[in-house]
Design an enzyme around this catalytic site. Sequence first.
Site, mmCIF file in Angstrom:
data_model
loop_
_atom_site.group_PDB
_atom_site.id
_atom_site.type_symbol
_atom_site.label_atom_id
_atom_site.label_comp_id
_atom_site.label_asym_id
_atom_site.label_seq_id
_atom_site.Cartn_x
_atom_site.Cartn_y
_atom_site.Cartn_z
ATOM 1 C CG ASP A 14 -1.995 -1.321 1.211
ATOM 2 O OD1 ASP A 14 -2.174 -1.568 0.168
ATOM 3 O OD2 ASP A 14 -2.166 -1.538 2.358
ATOM 4 C CE LYS A 19 0.494 10.282 -7.422
ATOM 5 N NZ LYS A 19 0.405 11.578 -6.638
ATOM 6 C CG ASN A 39 -2.559 -10.595 -2.409
ATOM 7 O OD1 ASN A 39 -2.682 -10.560 -3.623
ATOM 8 N ND2 ASN A 39 -1.779 -11.081 -1.820
ATOM 9 C CG HIS A 42 -2.139 -2.104 -6.908
ATOM 10 N ND1 HIS A 42 -1.264 -2.559 -7.785
ATOM 11 C CD2 HIS A 42 -1.693 -2.465 -5.916
ATOM 12 C CE1 HIS A 42 -0.365 -3.229 -7.233
ATOM 13 N NE2 HIS A 42 -0.681 -3.376 -6.067
ATOM 14 C CD GLN A 223 0.818 -8.909 -2.937
ATOM 15 O OE1 GLN A 223 1.447 -9.452 -3.315
ATOM 16 N NE2 GLN A 223 -0.557 -8.615 -2.972
ATOM 17 N NE ARG A 302 -7.223 -6.905 6.602
ATOM 18 C CZ ARG A 302 -6.175 -7.858 6.555
ATOM 19 N NH1 ARG A 302 -6.001 -8.573 7.638
ATOM 20 N NH2 ARG A 302 -5.535 -7.869 5.565
HETATM 21 P P1 GDP Z 1 -0.761 0.567 -3.496
HETATM 22 O O1 GDP Z 1 -1.399 -0.846 -3.074
HETATM 23 O O2 GDP Z 1 0.771 0.462 -3.285
HETATM 24 O O3 GDP Z 1 -1.203 0.908 -5.044
HETATM 25 O O4 GDP Z 1 -1.462 1.649 -2.656
HETATM 26 P P2 GDP Z 1 -3.005 1.705 -2.206
HETATM 27 O O5 GDP Z 1 -3.789 2.077 -3.210
HETATM 28 O O6 GDP Z 1 -3.411 0.539 -1.464
HETATM 29 O O7 GDP Z 1 -2.933 2.770 -0.917
HETATM 30 C C1 GDP Z 1 -2.208 4.002 -1.119
HETATM 31 C C2 GDP Z 1 -3.402 5.010 -0.815
HETATM 32 O O8 GDP Z 1 -2.845 6.206 -0.977
HETATM 33 C C3 GDP Z 1 -4.396 5.171 -1.910
HETATM 34 O O9 GDP Z 1 -5.592 5.548 -1.245
HETATM 35 C C4 GDP Z 1 -3.979 6.285 -2.608
HETATM 36 O O10 GDP Z 1 -5.043 7.068 -3.314
HETATM 37 C C5 GDP Z 1 -3.434 7.276 -1.603
HETATM 38 N N1 GDP Z 1 -2.283 8.029 -1.961
HETATM 39 C C6 GDP Z 1 -1.310 7.795 -3.001
HETATM 40 N N2 GDP Z 1 -0.272 8.752 -3.160
HETATM 41 C C7 GDP Z 1 -0.728 9.561 -2.113
HETATM 42 C C8 GDP Z 1 -0.265 10.860 -1.628
HETATM 43 O O11 GDP Z 1 0.884 11.286 -2.120
HETATM 44 N N3 GDP Z 1 -0.874 11.499 -0.552
HETATM 45 C C9 GDP Z 1 -1.932 11.094 -0.384
HETATM 46 N N4 GDP Z 1 -2.620 11.708 0.711
HETATM 47 N N5 GDP Z 1 -2.638 9.762 -0.536
HETATM 48 C C10 GDP Z 1 -1.780 9.218 -1.623
HETATM 49 P P1 IMO Z 2 -0.917 -4.137 -2.299
HETATM 50 O O1 IMO Z 2 -0.706 -4.719 -3.639
HETATM 51 C C1 IMO Z 2 -0.730 -4.587 2.097
HETATM 52 C C2 IMO Z 2 -1.051 -8.517 3.753
HETATM 53 C C3 IMO Z 2 -2.100 -9.030 4.280
HETATM 54 C C4 IMO Z 2 -1.416 -10.003 5.231
HETATM 55 C C5 IMO Z 2 -0.476 -10.726 4.643
HETATM 56 C C6 IMO Z 2 -0.806 -12.148 3.848
HETATM 57 O O2 IMO Z 2 -1.964 -3.457 -2.152
HETATM 58 O O3 IMO Z 2 0.189 -3.416 -1.843
HETATM 59 P P2 IMO Z 2 -2.288 -12.724 1.753
HETATM 60 O O4 IMO Z 2 -3.718 -12.536 1.547
HETATM 61 O O5 IMO Z 2 -1.490 -12.519 0.678
HETATM 62 O O6 IMO Z 2 -2.117 -14.161 2.407
HETATM 63 O O7 IMO Z 2 -1.830 -11.770 3.083
HETATM 64 O O8 IMO Z 2 -0.069 -9.808 3.571
HETATM 65 N N1 IMO Z 2 -1.176 -8.122 2.240
HETATM 66 C C7 IMO Z 2 -1.278 -6.848 1.915
HETATM 67 N N2 IMO Z 2 -0.924 -5.590 2.528
HETATM 68 N N3 IMO Z 2 -0.986 -4.379 0.634
HETATM 69 C C8 IMO Z 2 -1.304 -5.504 -0.057
HETATM 70 O O9 IMO Z 2 -1.325 -5.539 -1.417
HETATM 71 C C9 IMO Z 2 -1.188 -6.974 0.741
HETATM 72 N N4 IMO Z 2 -1.517 -8.172 0.160
HETATM 73 C C10 IMO Z 2 -1.239 -8.905 1.242
HETATM 74 O O10 IMO Z 2 -2.732 -8.218 5.053
HETATM 75 O O11 IMO Z 2 -0.988 -9.451 6.218
HETATM 76 MG MG MG Z 3 -2.973 -1.422 -1.693
#
Ligand code: GDP
Ligand code: IMO
Ligand code: MG
Length: 429
Positions: A14, A19, A39, A42, A223, A302
């Site tokens: 995350d 982005k 899992n 993005h 991840q 979560r």
């Molecule tokens: P990923 O799994 O790595 O693609 O990241 P996620 O989408 O799960 O989580 C990143 C969150 O942060 C998302 O809700 C994005 O919209 C947000 N986000 C990304 N870059 C920025 C930033 O520079 N500032 C803020 N405030 N939010 C951001």
């Molecule tokens: P992105 O690509 C954050 C975490 C789960 C759990 C562990 C194992 O959005 O960054 P799984 O479902 O793979 O068996 O879970 O890994 N997890 C992530 N945490 N971002 C993710 O993906 C995740 N994918 C799995 O919360 O702790």
């Molecule tokens: Mg994510």
Amino acid sequence: MKKVDVLLGLQWGDEGKGKIVDVLTPKYDVIARFQGGPNAGHTLEFEGIKHVLHTIPSGIFRENAINVVGNGVVIDPIIFKKEIDKLEERGIDATKRLKISKKAHLILPSHRLLDAASEAAKGVAKIGSTLKGIGPTYMDKTGRNGIRVGDILTPDFKTRYNFLKEKHEQMLGHYGADGVDAEMELQWLDSLNTLKRFELIDSEPFLNDQLKAGKSILAEGAQGSLLDIDFGSYPFVTSSNTVCAGACTGLGVAPNRIGNVIGIFKAYCTRVGSGPFPTELFDDIGEKLCEIGHEYGSTTGRKRRCGWLDIPALNYAIMINGVTELNMMKTDVLDTFDTIKVCTAYKVNGEITDKMPFDLNETVEPVYTEMKGWKTDLTKFNNGDELPSELKTYIQFIEEQTGVPVSVVSVGPDREQTLIQDVTSVESI
Ligand code: GDP
Ligand code: IMO
Ligand code: MG
């Protein structure tokens, strides 16, 4: 011949990979996901709309890029269909822009049930899995029992499906859990028709031919490095290789074809699910990071655990991945903090170290350096604006501690809120 650039997360997921892939897509001809499955969540934002992708690469919103789901990915056809339907609602016909590896493995409904049963059996020691069936599907892959996307086109597909389902139902019986219900199974079988609408390819020759033809490829990780099956905080990890080497096995590109490695990290740290997290904050500051950063999972909703930036962990991830440039995300979340802490070392059994210990458990105590906050709203900053001096110091400190230049500073979720840094000035690091 061109090389494959790799973009991946350096923390516990995350970091903001979706982005940045979307921001970088205009520079590339092909965007290819190399591991993980639903899992992942993005998120990308543009023109006031937020999109969350789970299986589909984050280049899908740009008209001219080809997107590829590589062999290292595991696909749940039901979730895949939902993603495609959502794109269609937004007027995007993904069939024209997306190709899927025949070698990607399928997540069966019974894999999801096994994931839930295994987690329930672990009790307090549970991984905190997203319950999408990731672990059981990769177990069947390495156990040589799995079913791949290409198998859905073969005449004995249904026989193989039934054979694997029955094996799973026996295992579910051991856990005292119910088997697959008929409705769930029908939905799954029906959603295979969505997969069949796509070009199912041998993605490894396709990608290598693209390179030979002078096309540029960006590999998108899911991840983060600290969730890697080999190098993460085992057993609180996912079941794939999230690190750069995973792009080679998950796409079929040779190690000498890897170019830049773009490491994405948050200006602080988050983790969702169980497992050690040395800089985790249990106080008001942690709450503040969570609230300002909207730190709730994109896939499961979560609450994410929050803490300060962890340099030893970041350096470990940089080493494993061969990171050539860093992108710092969610910098704006720290805009209102008077002071910002950065963990530069760990105290383990009374000894100071900057190395990752074998067991990253609660006996690891972070050693902090305190920095002055910039107390400036960064969200309206544009490229070329002079950054506040405290932020420049923060960036410089990270570059010095890691030896890697920060090429992007992200100051908001929108595609436009992305400050590109002049990294030539830090070439000597
Ligand atoms: P990923 O799994 O790595 O693609 O990241 P996620 O989408 O799960 O989580 C990143 C969150 O942060 C998302 O809700 C994005 O919209 C947000 N986000 C990304 N870059 C920025 C930033 O520079 N500032 C803020 N405030 N939010 C951001
Ligand atoms: P992105 O690509 C954050 C975490 C789960 C759990 C562990 C194992 O959005 O960054 P799984 O479902 O793979 O068996 O879970 O890994 N997890 C992530 N945490 N971002 C993710 O993906 C995740 N994918 C799995 O919360 O702790
Ligand atoms: Mg994510």
